[in-house]
Design a protein around this motif. Structure first.
Motif, PDB file in Angstrom:
ATOM      1  N   SER A   1       0.794  -1.226   0.000  1.00  0.00           N
ATOM      2  CA  SER A   1       0.000   0.000   0.000  1.00  0.00           C
ATOM      3  C   SER A   1       0.832   1.284   0.000  1.00  0.00           C
ATOM      4  O   SER A   1       0.280   2.379   0.043  1.00  0.00           O
ATOM      5  N   GLU A   2       2.140   1.131  -0.048  1.00  0.00           N
ATOM      6  CA  GLU A   2       2.962   2.335  -0.173  1.00  0.00           C
ATOM      7  C   GLU A   2       2.596   3.068  -1.458  1.00  0.00           C
ATOM      8  O   GLU A   2       2.320   2.430  -2.473  1.00  0.00           O
ATOM      9  N   PRO A   3       2.622   4.397  -1.422  1.00  0.00           N
ATOM     10  CA  PRO A   3       2.305   5.137  -2.652  1.00  0.00           C
ATOM     11  C   PRO A   3       3.307   4.810  -3.747  1.00  0.00           C
ATOM     12  O   PRO A   3       4.504   4.681  -3.494  1.00  0.00           O
ATOM     13  N   ALA A   4       2.812   4.636  -4.931  1.00  0.00           N
ATOM     14  CA  ALA A   4       3.702   4.334  -6.058  1.00  0.00           C
ATOM     15  C   ALA A   4       4.593   5.536  -6.310  1.00  0.00           C
ATOM     16  O   ALA A   4       4.125   6.674  -6.336  1.00  0.00           O
ATOM     17  N   ALA A   5       5.873   5.270  -6.498  1.00  0.00           N
ATOM     18  CA  ALA A   5       6.831   6.356  -6.627  1.00  0.00           C
ATOM     19  C   ALA A   5       7.138   6.696  -8.080  1.00  0.00           C
ATOM     20  O   ALA A   5       7.636   7.770  -8.384  1.00  0.00           O
ATOM     21  N   ASP A   6       6.858   5.803  -8.959  1.00  0.00           N
ATOM     22  CA  ASP A   6       7.308   5.999 -10.336  1.00  0.00           C
ATOM     23  C   ASP A   6       6.127   6.194 -11.300  1.00  0.00           C
ATOM     24  O   ASP A   6       6.147   5.730 -12.422  1.00  0.00           O
TER      25      ASP A   6
ATOM     26  N   ASP B   1      -3.359   9.077 -12.017  1.00  0.00           N
ATOM     27  CA  ASP B   1      -3.928   9.252 -10.687  1.00  0.00           C
ATOM     28  C   ASP B   1      -3.059   8.539  -9.652  1.00  0.00           C
ATOM     29  O   ASP B   1      -2.519   7.465  -9.934  1.00  0.00           O
ATOM     30  N   PRO B   2      -2.964   9.146  -8.449  1.00  0.00           N
ATOM     31  CA  PRO B   2      -2.173   8.484  -7.407  1.00  0.00           C
ATOM     32  C   PRO B   2      -2.729   7.097  -7.103  1.00  0.00           C
ATOM     33  O   PRO B   2      -3.934   6.871  -7.127  1.00  0.00           O
ATOM     34  N   MET B   3      -1.847   6.190  -6.839  1.00  0.00           N
ATOM     35  CA  MET B   3      -2.256   4.830  -6.475  1.00  0.00           C
ATOM     36  C   MET B   3      -1.129   4.175  -5.691  1.00  0.00           C
ATOM     37  O   MET B   3      -0.010   4.712  -5.618  1.00  0.00           O
ATOM     38  N   SER B   4      -1.427   3.032  -5.100  1.00  0.00           N
ATOM     39  CA  SER B   4      -0.425   2.332  -4.287  1.00  0.00           C
ATOM     40  C   SER B   4       0.584   1.616  -5.189  1.00  0.00           C
ATOM     41  O   SER B   4       0.339   1.391  -6.395  1.00  0.00           O
ATOM     42  N   TRP B   5       1.689   1.242  -4.569  1.00  0.00           N
ATOM     43  CA  TRP B   5       2.711   0.482  -5.319  1.00  0.00           C
ATOM     44  C   TRP B   5       2.093  -0.786  -5.918  1.00  0.00           C
ATOM     45  O   TRP B   5       2.357  -1.112  -7.085  1.00  0.00           O
ATOM     46  N   PHE B   6       1.267  -1.431  -5.137  1.00  0.00           N
ATOM     47  CA  PHE B   6       0.691  -2.705  -5.578  1.00  0.00           C
ATOM     48  C   PHE B   6      -0.273  -2.493  -6.752  1.00  0.00           C
ATOM     49  O   PHE B   6      -0.241  -3.215  -7.752  1.00  0.00           O
TER      50      PHE B   6
END
Lengths: 432, 455
Positions: free
Chosen positions: A342-347, A353-358
């Protein structure tokens, strides 16, 4: 010391070594480029048309056929391919094992002796395996590198495949800095849950197929496995940790299981039908060993997949979970996994739109392959099924971290369990 | 087949019976009554049987033979061979072996002096138990017609019977390049005076020899792909004794030269000629072929007193039409090899009379002892490179060459006409170190001992 070594990623040194020892002039290309998951690769195989036809007709055979391999301007002559897989074997879109050294023992491609072209036949989304392996690596567990490729047979598009790194000596070197131990592939034959199968070594030979040291004596190959299983089964509770610890790092075992259960894998270490889909490596000069994850096509099960799924049905996990230290470790690893998911996606690309790493792991791969899947002439399902499967993966990626945290909070009877279990806004789970 | 203990008992009995018969034989015994009591032969009873017509006779000089006047003769034959083999280094998947290699019984005879026949069955050969099963119409010595299951006329050594070989095993060249028996017909003949012989035959194309035997392409295969045998085979052989033909005299007058030719259509598949070492594994696996197989051979042999020298060269090319990775036609597979062998009967007998009765063991002497040696090489490659580098895969334009070079030394002891003991040591060298039983090791030894009883 060994256990420290297991965790020690020696990527850089090994990758440099692999790149420099490659028999093929690779210019600036390396194995990391070949398994770059952000790129949709193109792999060309030049094969006699009768051989390709024979491979598809006799897909249940392990007969090798010669061909030339081409990737990004690098041509490797004289490689061998064969049909592979268990449930995924078929003649429409055969899964392939590519052996670079089939006809020449010293031949390598970017340092690799072999790799897999997974047909994703049992996964309409194509994404389960690559995303799961990415998560394993993110969690510090050794896992095969994977990337997508368009496969061309004699210049004709033959479908979207997943390139999978073989678990072999190269893999061992890359992950453990050694490769002269004994590597086994677990061969599923029966519903086995780490019960002692008796003293007949053949029982273990049937399910642990040696991939190195194949000609060693059966006592040397399977004797330590039989002893390990027997002691895991029969050692008293008071001595279990010490005894099992001679063979396994129990924290690593539970980390492996935690990630699989976090991913709702139903055909893994504690699978629905017994143990499956792992390799087993016994390190050099001793009996200390570890399990290695393999084939995650059955991950992304139900979003509410139990976090203690089948732990009590497997002797090793049941007895390990009876020790508080490892139970705590297991729940912590579940939470670590949920947090990593659930960490925010960095790349994220601009405008996304913002989304989680997963979620991004699912989304970016979907963007990468959807057009090619549409033109895949032999995909296992139609596009509607593909998009539907990906939609489910998106939902799983959005909800699963919350489900894990909630279930762990309930298990450990956290005081703020109710708060943790409150559905996230917009999740559609508000009624839960 | 029977279990191993049964085989051993059977073999021992068969080995001991002729020896006992020879042991019981006395130097002064009349030729018509060679066998003493206790032998398995039924001569005395048969000879005393009054119901048998007077023109029916049994003869046992060279083994049991039933004759009805001059109209019919049938000889009963047997070849029993027991082998022991040892390997250095010991292969991972094998150890020293002892086995009954051959247990072959049969009949051969003549009807009305014009029809010859032969039927032989080998109880040890599970794949191809029927050996020679044919009839030969001898219109003249120089013109005969033969039909049935028999050896294709190709290759000097291949045409020799298994019981009369100078070495325990045939050469690599014969084993892998010369087809053995097949179903077919043949016209053949020989002129005794000039020593000219010929044979031309047409065969079904499924010979029992190694070159055409179909194998599963990969030992890991769960199921053998459907593969078809080769098409029909044409084969011919000519022999000539040039010095005899020219009327020359001397030790060389019986020098015989031979030439062979063979051709067959090759169905598409993994049917190419392959190379197998004595030590076990294939050092040159089959490659994909399609088109025509052409075999050629030349050979020569001469006997001078206790010495013989023989040599042979065989060459087989297999077309590879459309067998390249891009379906292109690639250069033919070439399999060619030669051997030269010498023998010396150190006890002084002529080679062709080494088993004559005047020195039979036991009783009359020590038999005959012979030293033998052989050097051979069998090599595989593409006829031409096709401008490409060599590869080991079975569709390579330029097939990576490989060869087996072998030396054999041995001793033969002819105890008598029926019993022979052989000891061989074989040293093999494989050219391509990646295609040996043990990668990285290229030289192997095989030691073999054979005890043979035949009649």
């Amino acid at each position: 010391m060994k256990r420290d070594m297991l965790r020690g990623g020696r990527w850089a040194a090994v990758l440099v070594l692999l790149a420099t020892t490659s028999a093929v002039p690779s210019a600036a290309q390396g194995v990391e480029d070949f398994f770059n998951g952000d790129v949709l690769h193109r792999i060309d195989l030049r094969i006699n048309t009768r051989d390709w036809q024979a491979l598809r007709t006799h897909y249940e055979d392990n007969t090798y056929y010669p061909c030339d391999l081409k990737w990004r301007g690098i041509t490797v002559r004289n490689v061998g391919i064969r049909s592979r897989g268990l449930g995924s074997r078929n003649g429409t879109k055969p899964g392939l094992r590519v052996d670079i050294d089939r006809y020449s023992s010293g031949q390598r491609f970017l340092g690799l002796k072999s790799f897999i072209l997974d047909n994703a036949w049992q996964d309409p989304s194509f994404l389960k395996e690559p995303v799961t392996m990415e998560l394993f690596r993110r969690m510090g567990q050794p896992a095969p590198l994977e990337a997508f490729a368009q496969l061309y047979i004699n210049n004709a598009f033959a479908g979207v495949y997943v390139i999978v790194e073989s678990i072999d000596k190269d893999f061992l070197s890359r992950n453990f800095g050694q490769n002269d131990g004994v590597l086994f592939e677990y061969e599923y034959h029966m519903d086995w849950r780490f019960d002692w199968l008796g003293g007949n070594l053949q029982s273990y030979a049937d399910i642990f197929l040696p991939k190195t040291h194949e000609r060693d004596e059966p006592e040397d190959l399977y004797g330590p496995i039989e002893a390990m299983v027997k002691r895991v089964n029969e050692t008293s509770d008071s001595r279990f940790e010490e005894t099992a610890g001679e063979y396994l790092n129990l924290e690593d075992v539970m980390s492996h299981v935690a990630i699989e259960n976090a991913m709702a894998q139903t055909d893994g270490f504690v699978g629905e039908w017994g143990m499956n889909n792992f390799y087993f490596y016994r390190f050099e000069d001793g009996v200390f060993s570890r399990f290695l994850v393999w084939d995650q096509d059955y991950a992304f099960g139900r979003t509410d997949h139990p976090i203690r799924y089948h732990l009590d049905q497997n002797v090793l996990t049941r007895r390990t979970m009876e020790i508080n230290r490892y139970k705590t470790h297991y729940y912590n690893r579940l939470l670590d996994t949920a947090n990593a998911m659930s960490e925010p996606a960095a790349d994220l690309p601009e405008g996304t739109d913002p989304m989680s790493w997963f979620e991004w792991q699912v989304e970016k791969r979907h963007r990468l392959i959807s057009q090619s899947v549409a033109s895949d002439p032999v995909k296992p399902t139609d596009m509607e099924a593909f998009e539907g499967a990906v939609s489910y993966l998106r939902e799983f990626a959005r909800l699963r971290p919350w489900v894990i945290r909630c279930e762990v909070a309930k298990e450990v009877r956290a005081r703020d369990a109710d708060e943790i279990c409150r559905p996230p806004e917009g999740s559609g789970q508000e009624d839960r | 087949m029977s279990s191993r203990p049964v085989r051993i008992v059977l073999m021992t009995s068969l080995l001991l019976a002729p020896a006992a018969r020879a042991l019981a034989q006395q130097p002064a015994a009349p030729a018509a009554n060679l066998f003493g009591p206790g032998t398995v032969v039924v001569l005395p009873a048969a000879a005393q049987e009054p119901a048998v017509p007077s023109d029916v006779t049994w003869d046992f000089e060279d083994g049991p033979s039933l004759r009805i006047g001059k109209a019919f003769r049938v000889d009963f034959t047997a070849v029993v061979q027991g082998d022991f083999r040892s390997y250095d280094p010991t292969p991972d998947d094998a150890s020293d072996t002892e086995e009954l290699e051959t247990l072959r019984f049969g009949v051969e005879g003549v009807l009305f002096k014009i029809v010859e026949f032969e039927v032989k069955y080998d109880f040890q050969d599970d794949d191809q138990p029927w050996k020679d099963v044919y009839a030969n119409l001898r219109l003249r010595d120089a013109f005969q017609v033969q039909g049935g299951h028999f050896k294709i006329p190709f290759g000097r050594e291949r045409l020799r019977g298994v019981g009369s070989l100078d070495f325990i095993a045939r050469t690599l060249v014969s084993e892998d390049l010369a087809p053995a028996r097949d179903l077919g017909g043949m016209v053949h003949g020989r002129t005794r005076r000039s020593g000219v012989g010929y044979a031309v035959g047409y065969f079904r194309g499924e010979p029992e020899g190694a070159i055409n035997r179909i194998a599963v392409p990969d030992f890991e295969a769960l199921e053998a792909p459907d593969l078809e045998p080769t098409g029909p085979i044409w084969a011919g052989r000519v022999t000539v004794r040039p010095f005899r033909l020219a009327g020359a005299e001397g030790w060389f007058k019986d020098l015989e030269a031979g030439a062979d030719v063979m051709t067959a259509t090759l169905d598409e598949g993994l049917f190419g000629a392959r190379g197998r070492s004595w030590f076990g594994p294939e050092y040159f696996p089959r490659v994909y072929v399609k088109g025509r197989r052409l075999g050629l051979g030349v050979d020569g042999a001469v006997e001078a007193g206790p010495f013989t020298v023989q040599a042979e060269y065989l060459r087989v090319t297999d077309d590879r039409e459309n067998q390249g990775l891009g379906d292109e036609t690639v250069p033919d597979l070439l399999a060619h090899g030669w051997w030269v062998a010498g023998t010396w009967v150190v006890t002084g007998q002529k080679k062709s009379r080494a088993d004559e009765p005047d020195a039979w063991f036991p009783g009359r002497g020590f038999g005959a002892v012979e030293l033998v040696t052989r050097f051979e090489q069998l090599r595989f490659r593409s006829v031409e490179t096709g401008g490409d580098e060599p590869f080991r895969n079975p569709r390579a334009t330029n097939l990576y060459p490989n060869s087996d070079t072998a030396w054999t030394g041995g001793v033969n002891w002819y105890l008598n006409r029926f019993v022979k003991a052989q000891v061989n040591a074989i040293r093999e060298h494989i050219e391509d170190i990646e295609r040996t039983l043990r990668p990285g090791q290229d030289t192997f030894w095989t030691y073999a001992v054979r005890l043979q009883v035949s009649m």
